[in-house]
Scaffold this motif. Sequence first.
Motif, PDB file in Angstrom:
ATOM      1  N   GLU A 158     -20.834  10.960   8.178  1.00  0.00           N
ATOM      2  CA  GLU A 158     -19.570  10.114   8.342  1.00  0.00           C
ATOM      3  C   GLU A 158     -18.818   9.785   9.338  1.00  0.00           C
ATOM      4  OE1 GLU A 158     -17.422  11.789   4.672  1.00  0.00           O
ATOM      5  OE2 GLU A 158     -18.509  10.504   3.243  1.00  0.00           O
ATOM      6  N   THR A 159     -19.253  10.531  10.418  1.00  0.00           N
ATOM      7  CA  THR A 159     -18.689  10.809  11.721  1.00  0.00           C
ATOM      8  C   THR A 159     -19.046   9.346  12.404  1.00  0.00           C
ATOM      9  OG1 THR A 159     -18.670  13.215  11.798  1.00  0.00           O
ATOM     10  CG2 THR A 159     -18.492  12.068  13.956  1.00  0.00           C
ATOM     11  N   ALA A 160     -18.099   8.838  13.135  1.00  0.00           N
ATOM     12  CA  ALA A 160     -18.472   7.647  13.768  1.00  0.00           C
ATOM     13  C   ALA A 160     -19.196   7.684  15.079  1.00  0.00           C
ATOM     14  CB  ALA A 160     -16.861   6.872  14.169  1.00  0.00           C
ATOM     15  N   ASP A 161     -19.989   6.832  15.576  1.00  0.00           N
ATOM     16  CA  ASP A 161     -20.772   6.840  16.775  1.00  0.00           C
ATOM     17  C   ASP A 161     -21.924   8.062  16.862  1.00  0.00           C
ATOM     18  OD1 ASP A 161     -21.568   6.071  19.283  1.00  0.00           O
ATOM     19  OD2 ASP A 161     -20.126   7.373  20.344  1.00  0.00           O
ATOM     20  N   ILE A 162     -22.419   8.368  15.824  1.00  0.00           N
ATOM     21  CA  ILE A 162     -23.427   9.378  15.691  1.00  0.00           C
ATOM     22  C   ILE A 162     -24.922   8.820  15.177  1.00  0.00           C
ATOM     23  CG2 ILE A 162     -23.157   9.780  13.055  1.00  0.00           C
ATOM     24  CD1 ILE A 162     -23.041  12.914  14.063  1.00  0.00           C
ATOM     25  N   ARG A 163     -25.849   9.420  15.539  1.00  0.00           N
ATOM     26  CA  ARG A 163     -27.133   8.960  15.389  1.00  0.00           C
ATOM     27  C   ARG A 163     -27.943   9.915  15.128  1.00  0.00           C
ATOM     28  NH1 ARG A 163     -29.440   3.828  18.493  1.00  0.00           N
ATOM     29  NH2 ARG A 163     -30.857   4.158  16.520  1.00  0.00           N
ATOM     30  N   ALA A 179     -27.515  18.465   1.052  1.00  0.00           N
ATOM     31  CA  ALA A 179     -26.414  19.543   1.344  1.00  0.00           C
ATOM     32  C   ALA A 179     -25.278  18.588   1.767  1.00  0.00           C
ATOM     33  CB  ALA A 179     -26.810  20.369   2.489  1.00  0.00           C
ATOM     34  N   PRO A 180     -24.219  19.231   1.148  1.00  0.00           N
ATOM     35  CA  PRO A 180     -22.798  18.636   1.486  1.00  0.00           C
ATOM     36  C   PRO A 180     -22.651  18.130   2.920  1.00  0.00           C
ATOM     37  CG  PRO A 180     -22.439  20.029  -0.392  1.00  0.00           C
ATOM     38  CD  PRO A 180     -23.761  20.445   0.186  1.00  0.00           C
ATOM     39  N   LEU A 181     -22.915  19.429   3.646  1.00  0.00           N
ATOM     40  CA  LEU A 181     -22.765  19.343   4.961  1.00  0.00           C
ATOM     41  C   LEU A 181     -23.342  18.267   5.711  1.00  0.00           C
ATOM     42  CD1 LEU A 181     -21.423  21.198   7.067  1.00  0.00           C
ATOM     43  CD2 LEU A 181     -23.595  22.509   7.419  1.00  0.00           C
ATOM     44  N   VAL A 182     -24.379  17.602   5.467  1.00  0.00           N
ATOM     45  CA  VAL A 182     -24.809  16.550   5.998  1.00  0.00           C
ATOM     46  C   VAL A 182     -23.957  15.345   5.928  1.00  0.00           C
ATOM     47  CG1 VAL A 182     -26.993  14.925   5.844  1.00  0.00           C
ATOM     48  CG2 VAL A 182     -27.424  17.528   5.607  1.00  0.00           C
ATOM     49  N   LYS A 183     -23.483  15.137   4.790  1.00  0.00           N
ATOM     50  CA  LYS A 183     -22.647  14.079   4.766  1.00  0.00           C
ATOM     51  C   LYS A 183     -21.269  14.152   5.639  1.00  0.00           C
ATOM     52  CE  LYS A 183     -19.862  11.855   1.007  1.00  0.00           C
ATOM     53  NZ  LYS A 183     -19.275  11.862  -0.389  1.00  0.00           N
ATOM     54  N   SER A 184     -20.901  15.290   5.894  1.00  0.00           N
ATOM     55  CA  SER A 184     -19.769  15.448   6.636  1.00  0.00           C
ATOM     56  C   SER A 184     -19.996  14.791   8.030  1.00  0.00           C
ATOM     57  CB  SER A 184     -19.321  16.774   6.926  1.00  0.00           C
ATOM     58  OG  SER A 184     -19.008  17.482   5.526  1.00  0.00           O
ATOM     59  N   PHE A 185     -21.300  15.114   8.626  1.00  0.00           N
ATOM     60  CA  PHE A 185     -21.925  14.566   9.825  1.00  0.00           C
ATOM     61  C   PHE A 185     -22.009  13.064   9.791  1.00  0.00           C
ATOM     62  CE2 PHE A 185     -22.683  18.964  10.668  1.00  0.00           C
ATOM     63  CZ  PHE A 185     -22.702  19.041  12.347  1.00  0.00           C
ATOM     64  N   TYR A 238     -23.885   4.115   5.105  1.00  0.00           N
ATOM     65  CA  TYR A 238     -23.759   4.341   6.701  1.00  0.00           C
ATOM     66  C   TYR A 238     -25.100   3.549   7.212  1.00  0.00           C
ATOM     67  CZ  TYR A 238     -19.171   6.543   5.742  1.00  0.00           C
ATOM     68  OH  TYR A 238     -18.032   6.886   5.441  1.00  0.00           O
ATOM     69  N   ASP A 239     -26.107   3.284   6.521  1.00  0.00           N
ATOM     70  CA  ASP A 239     -27.163   2.847   6.941  1.00  0.00           C
ATOM     71  C   ASP A 239     -27.919   4.068   7.984  1.00  0.00           C
ATOM     72  OD1 ASP A 239     -29.551   1.566   7.067  1.00  0.00           O
ATOM     73  OD2 ASP A 239     -28.836   0.299   8.971  1.00  0.00           O
ATOM     74  N   LEU A 240     -27.835   5.426   7.468  1.00  0.00           N
ATOM     75  CA  LEU A 240     -28.315   6.477   8.180  1.00  0.00           C
ATOM     76  C   LEU A 240     -29.635   6.965   7.422  1.00  0.00           C
ATOM     77  CD1 LEU A 240     -25.242   8.269   9.432  1.00  0.00           C
ATOM     78  CD2 LEU A 240     -26.991   7.007  10.732  1.00  0.00           C
ATOM     79  N   PRO A 241     -30.762   7.135   8.104  1.00  0.00           N
ATOM     80  CA  PRO A 241     -30.876   6.691   9.646  1.00  0.00           C
ATOM     81  C   PRO A 241     -31.064   5.138   9.442  1.00  0.00           C
ATOM     82  CG  PRO A 241     -32.940   7.513   8.636  1.00  0.00           C
ATOM     83  CD  PRO A 241     -31.899   7.984   7.471  1.00  0.00           C
ATOM     84  N   ARG A 242     -30.992   4.645  10.458  1.00  0.00           N
ATOM     85  CA  ARG A 242     -30.987   2.918  10.770  1.00  0.00           C
ATOM     86  C   ARG A 242     -32.396   2.521  10.830  1.00  0.00           C
ATOM     87  NH1 ARG A 242     -26.546   2.589  15.233  1.00  0.00           N
ATOM     88  NH2 ARG A 242     -24.926   3.625  14.162  1.00  0.00           N
ATOM     89  N   GLN A 243     -33.445   3.434  10.594  1.00  0.00           N
ATOM     90  CA  GLN A 243     -34.797   2.996  10.735  1.00  0.00           C
ATOM     91  C   GLN A 243     -35.513   4.436  10.000  1.00  0.00           C
ATOM     92  OE1 GLN A 243     -35.400   2.425  14.715  1.00  0.00           O
ATOM     93  NE2 GLN A 243     -36.167   4.411  15.141  1.00  0.00           N
ATOM     94  N   ASP A 244     -36.817   4.029   9.828  1.00  0.00           N
ATOM     95  CA  ASP A 244     -37.641   5.199   9.242  1.00  0.00           C
ATOM     96  C   ASP A 244     -37.663   6.279  10.438  1.00  0.00           C
ATOM     97  OD1 ASP A 244     -37.703   3.948   6.990  1.00  0.00           O
ATOM     98  OD2 ASP A 244     -39.882   3.586   7.080  1.00  0.00           O
ATOM     99  N   ILE A 245     -37.195   7.512  10.415  1.00  0.00           N
ATOM    100  CA  ILE A 245     -37.588   8.401  11.569  1.00  0.00           C
ATOM    101  C   ILE A 245     -38.384   9.654  11.229  1.00  0.00           C
ATOM    102  CG2 ILE A 245     -35.285   7.646  12.532  1.00  0.00           C
ATOM    103  CD1 ILE A 245     -34.266  10.470  11.463  1.00  0.00           C
ATOM    104  N   GLN A 246     -39.139  10.307  12.107  1.00  0.00           N
ATOM    105  CA  GLN A 246     -39.683  11.377  11.801  1.00  0.00           C
ATOM    106  C   GLN A 246     -39.254  12.681  12.102  1.00  0.00           C
ATOM    107  OE1 GLN A 246     -44.265  10.088  12.803  1.00  0.00           O
ATOM    108  NE2 GLN A 246     -42.922  10.798  14.369  1.00  0.00           N
TER     109      GLN A 246
END
Length: 437
Positions: free
Chosen positions: A212-217, A204-210, A248-256
């Motif tokens: 790209e936000t700084a300081d977000i995990r 979803a394009p909406l995910v990209k908007s999130f 943006y290396d998101l996520p920064r590790q494999d996540i569940q």
Amino acid sequence: MDFIRKNIYNPLSLGVAFLVLVGILFSTLWILVPPPPRSIELATGFPSGLYQQFGEKLQSELAQEGVSLKLRTTGGTSDNLALINDPHSGVDFAMVQGGVADISKHPNLVSIAGLFYEPVWVWYREGAFKGEGGRLSLLSQLKGKRVSIGNEGSGTLILASQLLEASGLRAKDFHAEKLKPLEALEKFKKGELDAVFLVSAAEAPLVKSFYETADIRLMNFEQADAYVHLFPFLSKVTVPRGVVSIAYDLPRQDIQVLAATATLVGRDDVSPALVTLLLGETYDVLKSYSYLQKPGEFPSSSGLDFPIHVDAEIYLKDGPSFLHRHLPFWTAVWIGRFAKIVIPLLVILIPLFTYIPAIKNLFLRLKLSQVYEELKVIERNALNPELREKNYKDLESIEQRVGNIKVSMLDAKELYDLKGHVGEVRGRLSLPSQEKR
């Protein structure tokens, strides 16, 4: 009957009869097996969401088959369910997030297919969780935090509320805000929110908007197995490192993450041909959805809230029918509709045809037997001079009727036997009175 006898071999009459028969069959076909509609409406979601994006791609595919798809943007799953449950809304199909619907309130709805995973993304600010090492791994950590849990009418609101309640959080334990995704994103950027729930496919394009936000995990659901056990409509999905955004290396590790299944829902009286068309075009649309699901995993009959439409179940198991596999859609539809009328008629009529010769023979025998009964009366009264004139009149009437009897080649012998017997009776009537005595 005389009119039929006179015109049965007339080519014009046969042509008119054939056209009348075709008209009757066509009318019966139209009433008993109505054609699928050429225009349908789909309730999607936000203009920037994947439901809308999926609808636009499906719209383009269906247009090539002569079917017009109208899209209606909504607030989300709850709105979609309300629309499709209303027979006067004009909505024929709806995109529905798994686990949201109370199926007891929607007994007339069926699933066409599961389309793609919709992960529960919980975005958070590292600075809001300094006491936990800047990591959010349990939903219970949201106690006292400012959290957007989705807008009214959305599936996000319902699912987020279920997960938070299962995690032991009540409404007074945190500061909940019911915001639309873009509204939540703006407040998030301003530092007015600590976490945001978003239920949406990775594409979803909406995910990209999130991201790209700084300081977000992104939250890693360490208790994913427990949630899946508690909520069977959810699946545990592994999001590989960087799959959301390599840059943006998101996520920064494999996540569940937990994931619901986005489902295409319709009413239980939907045309089987339309189900086949929708599923066929859906396969093509979903080829580009590859972030989380495996190739060929969707469309699927698993993880659905509503019972699956019987024709959809057959299609997902065996593929399209022979007609739809080898013919254009509308050609296959008309041949299939015609077969649904003609085949049952043949099943009824073919056995009847085997009895026609026997029935015809029975009527002929009855007709001939009636003549023989009349001949017996004439022969019995042949010696009575007072009935001589009446006997001749009756015999002439019999001869005229026998002469008008039409029989097939196979029954000719019986007719000529009768004519011979009629001649014998006339011969007896012509004998001199002395010989008769």
